[in-house]
Design a protein around this motif. Structure first.
Motif, PDB file in Angstrom:
ATOM      1  N   VAL A  82       0.843  -1.210   0.000  1.00 45.80           N
ATOM      2  CA  VAL A  82       0.000   0.000   0.000  1.00 45.80           C
ATOM      3  C   VAL A  82       0.873   1.253   0.000  1.00 45.80           C
ATOM      4  O   VAL A  82       0.641   2.197  -0.769  1.00 45.80           O
ATOM      5  N   VAL A  83       1.905   1.266   0.856  1.00 45.15           N
ATOM      6  CA  VAL A  83       2.809   2.420   0.917  1.00 45.15           C
ATOM      7  C   VAL A  83       3.553   2.581  -0.405  1.00 45.15           C
ATOM      8  O   VAL A  83       3.727   3.705  -0.908  1.00 45.15           O
ATOM      9  N   PHE A  84       3.976   1.461  -0.981  1.00 48.93           N
ATOM     10  CA  PHE A  84       4.668   1.506  -2.263  1.00 48.93           C
ATOM     11  C   PHE A  84       3.764   2.077  -3.355  1.00 48.93           C
ATOM     12  O   PHE A  84       4.189   2.907  -4.177  1.00 48.93           O
ATOM     13  N   ALA A  85       2.501   1.653  -3.386  1.00 48.05           N
ATOM     14  CA  ALA A  85       1.548   2.162  -4.377  1.00 48.05           C
ATOM     15  C   ALA A  85       1.363   3.674  -4.217  1.00 48.05           C
ATOM     16  O   ALA A  85       1.330   4.420  -5.208  1.00 48.05           O
ATOM     17  N   PHE A 166       2.006   5.596 -12.673  1.00 49.12           N
ATOM     18  CA  PHE A 166       0.604   5.248 -12.460  1.00 49.12           C
ATOM     19  C   PHE A 166       0.391   3.743 -12.648  1.00 49.12           C
ATOM     20  O   PHE A 166      -0.378   3.110 -11.913  1.00 49.12           O
ATOM     21  N   ALA A 167       1.093   3.156 -13.630  1.00 50.96           N
ATOM     22  CA  ALA A 167       0.989   1.715 -13.867  1.00 50.96           C
ATOM     23  C   ALA A 167       1.538   0.936 -12.672  1.00 50.96           C
ATOM     24  O   ALA A 167       0.951  -0.064 -12.233  1.00 50.96           O
ATOM     25  N   ALA A 168       2.683   1.388 -12.135  1.00 51.91           N
ATOM     26  CA  ALA A 168       3.282   0.716 -10.980  1.00 51.91           C
ATOM     27  C   ALA A 168       2.382   0.820  -9.757  1.00 51.91           C
ATOM     28  O   ALA A 168       2.233  -0.141  -8.989  1.00 51.91           O
ATOM     29  N   ALA A 169       1.755   1.989  -9.577  1.00 52.23           N
ATOM     30  CA  ALA A 169       0.839   2.175  -8.445  1.00 52.23           C
ATOM     31  C   ALA A 169      -0.355   1.233  -8.561  1.00 52.23           C
ATOM     32  O   ALA A 169      -0.757   0.587  -7.583  1.00 52.23           O
ATOM     33  N   GLY A 170      -0.923   1.137  -9.762  1.00 47.44           N
ATOM     34  CA  GLY A 170      -2.059   0.251  -9.964  1.00 47.44           C
ATOM     35  C   GLY A 170      -1.692  -1.211  -9.762  1.00 47.44           C
ATOM     36  O   GLY A 170      -2.446  -1.974  -9.142  1.00 47.44           O
ATOM     37  N   ALA A 171      -0.511  -1.610 -10.264  1.00 50.68           N
ATOM     38  CA  ALA A 171      -0.069  -2.994 -10.105  1.00 50.68           C
ATOM     39  C   ALA A 171       0.159  -3.329  -8.640  1.00 50.68           C
ATOM     40  O   ALA A 171      -0.218  -4.417  -8.168  1.00 50.68           O
ATOM     41  N   ALA A 172       0.769  -2.406  -7.888  1.00 47.48           N
ATOM     42  CA  ALA A 172       1.017  -2.637  -6.463  1.00 47.48           C
ATOM     43  C   ALA A 172      -0.290  -2.764  -5.694  1.00 47.48           C
ATOM     44  O   ALA A 172      -0.426  -3.624  -4.809  1.00 47.48           O
TER      45      ALA A 172
END
Length: 402
Positions: A82-85, A166-172
């Motif tokens: 969650v923090v990573f996202a 944004f892609a990395a946030a969604g994947a996380a």
């Protein structure tokens, strides 16, 4: 395959978690020049952004590892995702440099939560015989994330400079939900209650670092620092070194680093478990330290493109075998109730090396182009010499170390 699918595919999920975290770290590499122009920031700020990530990870890793001993691995892993996202989302939205710093510090916090808990989970759910294979798989995921991150970031940036984040946030976020729903907790209520009464995980970072000196696994943590220092030192100035000395193009540099990293990941997945079970942790660690030191030194003397490729391949291979070998040994030496704490210290010493390595390499490079590699080689060879007499210190009653 049995190890990967056991406990509802727990190992696969852990590999996905750690892969995602380290892919996100690498996303920033090809995009930072554009961000520098958009936000009018200089190279020194970029360096501080890297340091901010590692410093936050250093400060929080021992606490996070100890916390996973007390409240459970699953909760800490999900919180880390969650923090990573949030950190990736904020980086994509940032319009000022101070928001980039907040984002990178959140990223360091997320890595501090994820990495020790994942490695401690592996220690919880594998036998002594399986431990090497489990650690090899996790480190292969780390290596693959480092490889794919920059390339994926560059590809997604074609769709928009902020799209990768944004892609990395969604994947996380997606992986966090899957982990919450699927991953079983690796620790029983009795184990959590026992860990809750331990004092070590409540100490401050400085106290923990000082206390680690008195532990039988301290030399293993010292090797973790030397490994991170040497690798960060090597990678930080590699592009500058081969550009100044051999006139390598960016494409040449990318191929050399990618080839070495992929080869290391393949060895971790296929042969690492056999190597460790055949020769034992102590012999593998000593041989890897010596090989890394000698071949980093050899970098100063070889000439030609393919000679550099060959030497770099051996350096990366030695480092990629050394990292999971030390992690395996540390996990075997740690008592059951302190797996998270020890893996937190592992992450903390890694961060120390990641902070010191680039700083020292940059200063030495300004003095002489050859100094960074000469110093890195010297440190690794000295650590090899120390490792020869460390078997008693790197063992504890009831544990047979080869």
């Amino acid at each position: 395959m049995k190890l990967l699918l056991r406990n509802r595919g727990a190992m696969l999920l852990l590999m996905l978690n750690i892969f995602l975290a380290f892919t996100g770290i690498g996303l920033v590499v090809p995009i930072m020049p554009t961000y520098m122009n958009e936000l009018h920031i200089g190279g020194s700020v970029v360096g501080l952004l890297v340091a901010a990530f590692s410093l936050t990870q250093l400060i929080l890793s021992p606490w996070a590892g100890g916390l996973s001993d007390r409240v459970g691995r699953k909760k800490i892993i999900v919180c880390g995702l969650v923090v990573f996202a949030l950190s990736e989302l904020l980086f994509g939205l940032a319009e000022s440099s101070w928001l980039l710093f907040v984002s990178r510090m959140l990223g360091g916090a997320g890595a501090a939560l994820i990495m020790p808990a994942v490695m401690a989970y592996v220690a919880d759910t594998t036998s002594m015989k399986e431990r090497a294979k489990g650690m090899g798989l996790i480190n292969a995921a780390i290596t693959t994330g480092f490889i794919i991150g920059p390339g994926l970031g560059g590809y997604l940036a074609e769709l928009g400079i902020r799209v990768p984040f944004f892609a990395a946030a969604g994947a996380a976020a997606f992986v966090g939900v899957v982990t919450f729903l699927v991953l079983p907790e690796s620790r029983s209520r009795e184990q959590l209650a026992t860990a809750g009464s331990m004092e070590g995980s409540k100490d401050r970072l400085i106290t923990q670092l000082v206390r680690s000196y008195r532990e039988p696994y301290f030399f293993g943590l010292l090797i973790v620092f030397v490994l991170s220092f040497g690798l960060a030192n090597y990678e930080t100035v590699f592009g500058l070194f081969v550009d100044h000395k051999f006139g390598f193009t960016p494409k040449d540099i990318a191929f050399v680093l990618t080839f070495g990293s992929i080869s290391g990941a393949v060895i971790q997945v296929t042969a690492f478990s056999w190597i460790l079970n055949r020769f034992g942790e102590n012999k593998v660690i000593s041989a890897s330290l010596l090989a890394a030191g000698l071949f980093i030194l050899l970098t100063l003397f070889v000439k030609g493109y393919w000679a550099i490729v060959a030497v770099t391949f051996i350096v990366f291979l030695a480092m990629d075998i050394l990292r999971p070998a030390v992690g395996t040994q540390l996990s075997k030496m740690a008592v059951e109730s302190q797996q998270g704490f020890v893996m937190g210290m592992n992450s903390a010493y890694t961060s120390l090396g990641n902070i010191a390595g680039p700083i020292v390499a940059g200063v030495l490079f300004d003095l002489d182009i050859n100094f960074p590699y000469a110093v890195a080689a010297l440190v690794l060879v000295l650590c090899f010499v120390l490792s020869l007499g460390s078997r008693k210190r790197m063992s504890r009653p009831g544990l047979q170390v080869k």
